[in-house]
Write an enzyme that holds these catalytic residues in place. Sequence first.
Site, PDB file in Angstrom:
ATOM      1  N   HIS A  11      -0.544 -46.089 -10.874  1.00  0.00           N
ATOM      2  CA  HIS A  11      -0.159 -45.181  -9.832  1.00  0.00           C
ATOM      3  C   HIS A  11      -0.944 -45.178  -8.603  1.00  0.00           C
ATOM      4  CE1 HIS A  11       2.313 -42.268  -7.633  1.00  0.00           C
ATOM      5  NE2 HIS A  11       1.329 -41.324  -7.793  1.00  0.00           N
ATOM      6  N   ASP A  51      -4.517 -58.825  21.781  1.00  0.00           N
ATOM      7  CA  ASP A  51      -4.378 -58.872  20.407  1.00  0.00           C
ATOM      8  C   ASP A  51      -5.407 -58.377  19.671  1.00  0.00           C
ATOM      9  OD1 ASP A  51      -4.262 -60.030  17.536  1.00  0.00           O
ATOM     10  OD2 ASP A  51      -2.590 -61.291  18.662  1.00  0.00           O
ATOM     11  N   TRP A  63      -8.257 -43.895 -12.174  1.00  0.00           N
ATOM     12  CA  TRP A  63      -8.206 -44.804 -10.903  1.00  0.00           C
ATOM     13  C   TRP A  63     -10.002 -44.685 -10.632  1.00  0.00           C
ATOM     14  CZ3 TRP A  63     -10.056 -44.163  -5.802  1.00  0.00           C
ATOM     15  CH2 TRP A  63     -10.206 -42.842  -5.626  1.00  0.00           C
ATOM     16  N   SER A  71     -10.962 -57.378   2.090  1.00  0.00           N
ATOM     17  CA  SER A  71      -9.873 -57.277   3.085  1.00  0.00           C
ATOM     18  C   SER A  71     -10.173 -56.005   3.977  1.00  0.00           C
ATOM     19  CB  SER A  71      -8.558 -57.063   2.330  1.00  0.00           C
ATOM     20  OG  SER A  71      -7.544 -56.394   3.042  1.00  0.00           O
ATOM     21  N   SER A  72     -10.523 -54.800   3.265  1.00  0.00           N
ATOM     22  CA  SER A  72     -10.699 -53.600   4.127  1.00  0.00           C
ATOM     23  C   SER A  72     -11.969 -53.895   4.960  1.00  0.00           C
ATOM     24  CB  SER A  72     -10.988 -52.414   3.213  1.00  0.00           C
ATOM     25  OG  SER A  72      -9.847 -52.159   2.482  1.00  0.00           O
ATOM     26  N   HIS A 118     -15.466 -40.002  -1.430  1.00  0.00           N
ATOM     27  CA  HIS A 118     -15.227 -38.825  -0.641  1.00  0.00           C
ATOM     28  C   HIS A 118     -14.721 -39.558   0.803  1.00  0.00           C
ATOM     29  CE1 HIS A 118     -13.908 -34.895   0.145  1.00  0.00           C
ATOM     30  NE2 HIS A 118     -14.324 -35.063   1.052  1.00  0.00           N
ATOM     31  N   GLU A 151     -13.496 -42.185   1.421  1.00  0.00           N
ATOM     32  CA  GLU A 151     -12.398 -42.907   1.302  1.00  0.00           C
ATOM     33  C   GLU A 151     -11.297 -41.671   1.401  1.00  0.00           C
ATOM     34  OE1 GLU A 151     -11.097 -45.835   0.493  1.00  0.00           O
ATOM     35  OE2 GLU A 151      -9.060 -45.155  -0.007  1.00  0.00           O
ATOM     36  N   TYR A 194     -11.182 -39.312   3.563  1.00  0.00           N
ATOM     37  CA  TYR A 194     -10.903 -39.354   4.898  1.00  0.00           C
ATOM     38  C   TYR A 194     -10.598 -40.732   5.634  1.00  0.00           C
ATOM     39  CZ  TYR A 194     -12.991 -34.805   4.175  1.00  0.00           C
ATOM     40  OH  TYR A 194     -13.129 -33.724   3.467  1.00  0.00           O
ATOM     41  N   SER A 205      -1.751 -36.420  16.391  1.00  0.00           N
ATOM     42  CA  SER A 205      -2.151 -35.825  17.690  1.00  0.00           C
ATOM     43  C   SER A 205      -1.530 -36.680  18.879  1.00  0.00           C
ATOM     44  CB  SER A 205      -3.771 -35.949  17.797  1.00  0.00           C
ATOM     45  OG  SER A 205      -4.524 -35.442  16.882  1.00  0.00           O
ATOM     46  N   HIS A 215     -18.979 -32.831  -4.801  1.00  0.00           N
ATOM     47  CA  HIS A 215     -17.859 -31.668  -5.088  1.00  0.00           C
ATOM     48  C   HIS A 215     -16.751 -32.136  -6.096  1.00  0.00           C
ATOM     49  CE1 HIS A 215     -15.629 -32.867  -1.042  1.00  0.00           C
ATOM     50  NE2 HIS A 215     -15.086 -33.419  -2.389  1.00  0.00           N
ATOM     51  N   HIS A 216     -16.740 -33.514  -6.467  1.00  0.00           N
ATOM     52  CA  HIS A 216     -15.768 -34.252  -7.162  1.00  0.00           C
ATOM     53  C   HIS A 216     -16.141 -33.924  -8.710  1.00  0.00           C
ATOM     54  CE1 HIS A 216     -13.121 -35.958  -4.207  1.00  0.00           C
ATOM     55  NE2 HIS A 216     -14.304 -36.184  -3.472  1.00  0.00           N
ATOM     56  N   THR A 225     -11.865 -29.299  10.606  1.00  0.00           N
ATOM     57  CA  THR A 225     -10.573 -29.512  10.288  1.00  0.00           C
ATOM     58  C   THR A 225      -9.562 -28.485  10.892  1.00  0.00           C
ATOM     59  OG1 THR A 225     -11.272 -30.157   8.104  1.00  0.00           O
ATOM     60  CG2 THR A 225      -8.910 -29.927   8.352  1.00  0.00           C
ATOM     61  N   LYS A 236      -8.898 -28.851  14.334  1.00  0.00           N
ATOM     62  CA  LYS A 236      -7.658 -29.681  14.656  1.00  0.00           C
ATOM     63  C   LYS A 236      -6.437 -28.944  14.277  1.00  0.00           C
ATOM     64  CE  LYS A 236      -8.093 -33.947  14.149  1.00  0.00           C
ATOM     65  NZ  LYS A 236      -8.810 -34.452  15.448  1.00  0.00           N
ATOM     66  N   ARG A 248      -4.689 -32.248 -16.246  1.00  0.00           N
ATOM     67  CA  ARG A 248      -4.151 -33.750 -15.648  1.00  0.00           C
ATOM     68  C   ARG A 248      -4.343 -34.862 -16.611  1.00  0.00           C
ATOM     69  NH1 ARG A 248      -8.385 -35.712 -11.160  1.00  0.00           N
ATOM     70  NH2 ARG A 248      -6.943 -37.284 -10.884  1.00  0.00           N
TER      71      ARG A 248
END
Lengths: 292, 541
Positions: free
Chosen positions: B82, B111, B147, B174-175, B258, B260, B262, B273, B307-308, B333, B336, B455
């Site tokens: 998932h 293009d 994951w 690809s990315s 991390h 990722e 963002y 925005s 922090h993870h 943040t 924003k 979890r």
Amino acid sequence: MSDTTHANPDVYYVPHGTKWPIVGSFGLLFTLGGAALWLNEHAIGKPAMLLGVAIILFMVFGWFGTVIRESVAGTYNKQVDTSFRMGMMWFIFSEVMFFAAFFGALFYARALSVPWIGGEGDGALTNFFLWKGYAPAWPTNGPAQIGGAFETIPAWGVPLLNTLILLSSGVTITIAHHALRAGKRTQLMIFLGLTVLLGATFLWYQAHEYLEAYEHLNLTLGSGVYGSTFFMLTGFHGLHVTLGTIMLIVIWLRCARGHFDRDHHFGFEAVAWYWHFVDVVWLGLFLFVYVL
Amino acid sequence: MANTAAHADDHAHDDHDHKPEGFLDRWLFTTNHKDIGTLYLIFAFTMACIGAAMSVVIRAELAAPGLQHVQPYFFNQMTTLHALVMIFGAVMPAFVGLANWMIPLQIGAPDMALPRMNNWSFWIMPFAFLMLLGTLFMPGGGPAGGWTMYPPLALQGGASVAFMVFAVHMMGISSIMGAINIIATILNLRAPGVDLLKMPLFTWTWLITAFLLIAVMPVLAGAVTMLLTDKFFGTSFFNAAGGGDPVMFQHIFWFFGHPEVYIMILPAFGIVSEIIPTFSRKPLFGYQAMVYAVASIAFLSFIVWAHHMFTVGMPLGGELFFMYSTMLIAIPTGVKVFNWVSTMWKGSMTFETPMLWAIGFVILFTIGGFSGLMLAIVPADFQYHDTYFVVAHFHYVLVTGAIFSIIAAIYYWWPKWTGRMVNETWGKFHFWWTMVFVNLTFFPQHFLGLAGMPRRIPDYNVAFADWNLVSSIGAFGMFLTPFMMIAIFAMSKKSGAIAPQRPWEGAHGLEWEVPSPAPHHTFTTPPVIKPGMLAHGDVSH
């Protein structure tokens, strides 16, 4: 030069469609899917992987061939040239970050995890309960001495020679570039050829060094964390030198066919950038893997 | 003169509307940013449906304590896949699809800069997911170690390990190609007059996101390569017996992971925005501050990764550094969020469907941001780590954050893509339905987590039963929304009102200067930028 009106700087250029990307995708699927099957000891794996590699080679020839023909025909304008340059620069940056992961692993193991298992810092209990009697050192294959006792390759022999070879190749390709810009084609061919030879010599010594490591020093990919970082870093670098050498051979052949002129030779420059990149990575390797 | 003009028009018409004839030419061999964008969006939607189906399996199992529908090992495959499907298959490709469609329109480009590579970026994705999802049908099933692929657990899977690693490699290729393309497009293909600090925020956020992608996707590739060699080639990167460290994987992984996070939220900031100024009929408040805030968030994202992993036993100095650096992110943040609110302040606001989703984003994403701050506090995190509180947190930022913004973007730009308006009543129904059920799904998970429910488990203490049932009811309600979307957009495509060039009264920017639907090839020459055409700043003469 055929129709140069296409390369109008005031009109945007968008290339026509192409079958090569989807061919490349099938190539990737067969290569990596085949490799995964192979690792899972499935009989179809290896042939599927080889088929995939063949498809990718076919794609690379076809795709680059198309682009080279269009370029030689003068289809591309200045803007396309800039896009290509940016593409190559950012590709090299992504390669730098790929190596950064392995350098990070090396630094982390040397500076943090090995001392911790040895009881330094916060690792006293780890050492006492799990790895009693292990004294941290570098090089190491860990408390369990995975792979058995080994010796390392001294920095001041072949690695130093290889450093000098790569640095010289950086000089020769620069001379070749100046020759191209000055229109001295013979000098270009000689110095580009020399660069190819230096690249091949580097690889030959590297292969020799690997044989030495495996046959006499008992230093293998399985020699604990030292062997892992040593072979993954130098191995991926060697792979990049191999790729770079092939790229150099391709542009040497293109020069022999009269491609590239004084002002338009992005293909040449891209290979030169790539070559300098593998050179710089090697300097990092020489310092952190061999000398220190 | 008239003759010449007519001729030029004819010619332009040819150029603009000429689409490739055959199906393969149009979709498989395409170099057109709009078609590739459409492919990305369809792919992302398909993957989102597959990911949603997996979440229904998860919530069905968790609706009551005890094991009722699936075995624990299959449950673990569902949670793992998932996440991988939603992150790499749905959210990221959806943003890339939007980037493909909108960036060339927003900066006056014909293009993408490297259109053939653009094709390849897309056409790798279906093959990568064929490999990843194919593992479900292999001996040992799909990846089940989460994951995040932490060793040694992730290495104990069956045939799936190698396929998962190679699928991640393909997604990375690809990315990276997609990101290179976006950077080259933005830096090289802006029409004269579209200066960097006049670009729309969506383009700006994507420029920064693309940089993050190129910087961290190769690091992920390196990390999973080490997993592969540890399993199959005898290396000891993550094996303490050989001098390595399983925690080292977590460091390398989260150095990717991390940024990722963002990568999946900065484009969302860009979309919101765009939408809020349009429906507030006011320019974006603090445009430059918004750009600098995104850049600061991107910079900070590189120095907060641990922090993870506060509970893995890092030295105290490390815990403190990562706690404070993480909390710093609240500042840009906050800039924003306050600027979005200030944009709405005293605006002549209307609440068309895209605006509802954007406001929903601001409120719910901020909740996710606040729970993130709670998680950033080291001693508190010792309690929250690996509980449902974390699950609630990242679903608030990813579902009501990233996914809400993607849906908002689709509602906002759909008239430009198709030339048809969307039925407002049904759009609003879709929004309110989602709003109710998404909160029903995820808000109770905060309570469960604070009460201590871990979890990634298929069974739990009966004390957690009530809120789990509520959460599952919410998830079943949410599962209807993809079908709602199909119906709403199919209805619009078939019989929606014809959209004008500028379907939203307050919309500014180059994309609203071309007809709806946007012609197959938009700009063949750089457009001349006239005063008032750009959303931010103006052309100097």
